[in-house]
Design an enzyme around this catalytic site. Structure first.
Site, PDB file in Angstrom:
ATOM      1  N   CYS A 124       1.175  -1.100  -0.170  1.00  0.00           N
ATOM      2  CA  CYS A 124      -0.200  -0.058   0.128  1.00  0.00           C
ATOM      3  C   CYS A 124       0.514   1.323  -0.252  1.00  0.00           C
ATOM      4  O   CYS A 124       1.527   1.593  -0.982  1.00  0.00           O
ATOM      5  CB  CYS A 124      -0.813   0.189   1.292  1.00  0.00           C
TER       6      CYS A 124
ATOM      7  N   HIS B 122      -3.083  -5.185   0.704  1.00  0.00           N
ATOM      8  CA  HIS B 122      -3.010  -6.181   2.123  1.00  0.00           C
ATOM      9  C   HIS B 122      -2.488  -7.585   2.701  1.00  0.00           C
ATOM     10  O   HIS B 122      -3.518  -7.971   3.259  1.00  0.00           O
ATOM     11  CB  HIS B 122      -3.340  -5.391   3.955  1.00  0.00           C
TER      12      HIS B 122
ATOM     13  N   GLU C  27      -0.970  -9.233   4.391  1.00  0.00           N
ATOM     14  CA  GLU C  27      -0.476  -8.904   6.205  1.00  0.00           C
ATOM     15  C   GLU C  27      -1.706  -9.345   7.166  1.00  0.00           C
ATOM     16  O   GLU C  27      -2.403  -9.068   8.041  1.00  0.00           O
ATOM     17  CB  GLU C  27       0.458  -7.916   6.773  1.00  0.00           C
TER      18      GLU C  27
END
Length: 231
Positions: free
Chosen positions: A86, A196, A198
């Protein structure tokens, strides 16, 4: 394998990235402040999402000049793994580690929701545990994720197999050229992506599809260095 998570003023996904490394592959990981000038001890450097320096001027434009960036560029040139997520992707673009630029989302609205990605290149250190053409569920959260490059750069990305992720056909959330969600450098050791991973490391989060990005990094590094994989 040693991981670094860079922290800029305004980073807000650094803790998520730190925990993802700990929870998915259990490797040593440290926060590294933006004033650091030596990244030599790390094998993989993660540039997390957020709003570095408040996203003033352009996203990533100020972070690009942070002291740690010279060390990051050096690490990338040495072949170490660099993952920009990002705002981290935006910083990699501003620094020249990846080609192209980010524009405002076509809707001019911040988009935050699940997104389906297609794996376009599973031969990178970040995607080795995915199947070519596989659809994976990785969330997005951005206002300036509209990836742009000129025709010559796009042709080069295609010729060198540098397009790693695309948004599923018909579901482009931001207007990115050719539905691009993530690209790598020619060497394949630097990846930038807007979604994302994660935030997708456990089914409790809505998807565990991001977990394999971290297992890919570890398995590729171990293979490269001849280290035995723990069972």
């Amino acid at each position: 394998m040693n991981f670094a998570v860079l922290v800029f003023p305004g980073s807000n996904c650094d803790i998520d990235c730190f925990m993802a490394v700990e929870d998915t592959i259990g490797q040593p990981v440290e926060y590294v402040w933006h004033t650091e000038t030596d990244l030599s001890k790390y094998d993989c450097i993660i540039v997390p999402g957020g709003f570095s320096y408040g996203d003033y001027l352009r996203t990533g434009a100020i972070a690009r000049f942070a002291p740690v960036m010279n060390a990051l560029i050096q690490a990338a040139e040495q072949g170490k793994f660099v993952l920009g997520i990002c705002n981290g992707f935006q910083i990699l673009l501003e620094s020249g580690l990846l080609p192209g630029a980010m524009l405002r989302n076509e809707s001019l609205k911040f988009r935050c929701h699940a997104a389906m990605l297609q794996v376009e290149n599973n031969s990178t250190p970040f995607t080795a545990d995915y199947q070519q053409g596989e659809l994976i569920n990785i969330p997005i959260a951005h206002g300036e994720g509209n990836y742009y490059c000129d025709d010559a750069t796009l042709a080069e990305l295609k010729a060198n197999n540098q397009i790693v992720f695309r948004y599923e056909a018909g579901s482009n959330p931001n207007g990115s050229v050719e539905d691009i969600a993530g690209i790598c450098n020619k060497a394949g050791n630097v990846l930038g992506m807007m979604p994302h991973p994660e935030r997708a490391v456990h089914e409790l989060l809505g998807s565990a599809d991001g977990k394999r990005m971290f297992t890919s990094i570890l398995s590729t590094w171990r293979e490269k260095h001849g280290a035995a994989v723990n069972s």
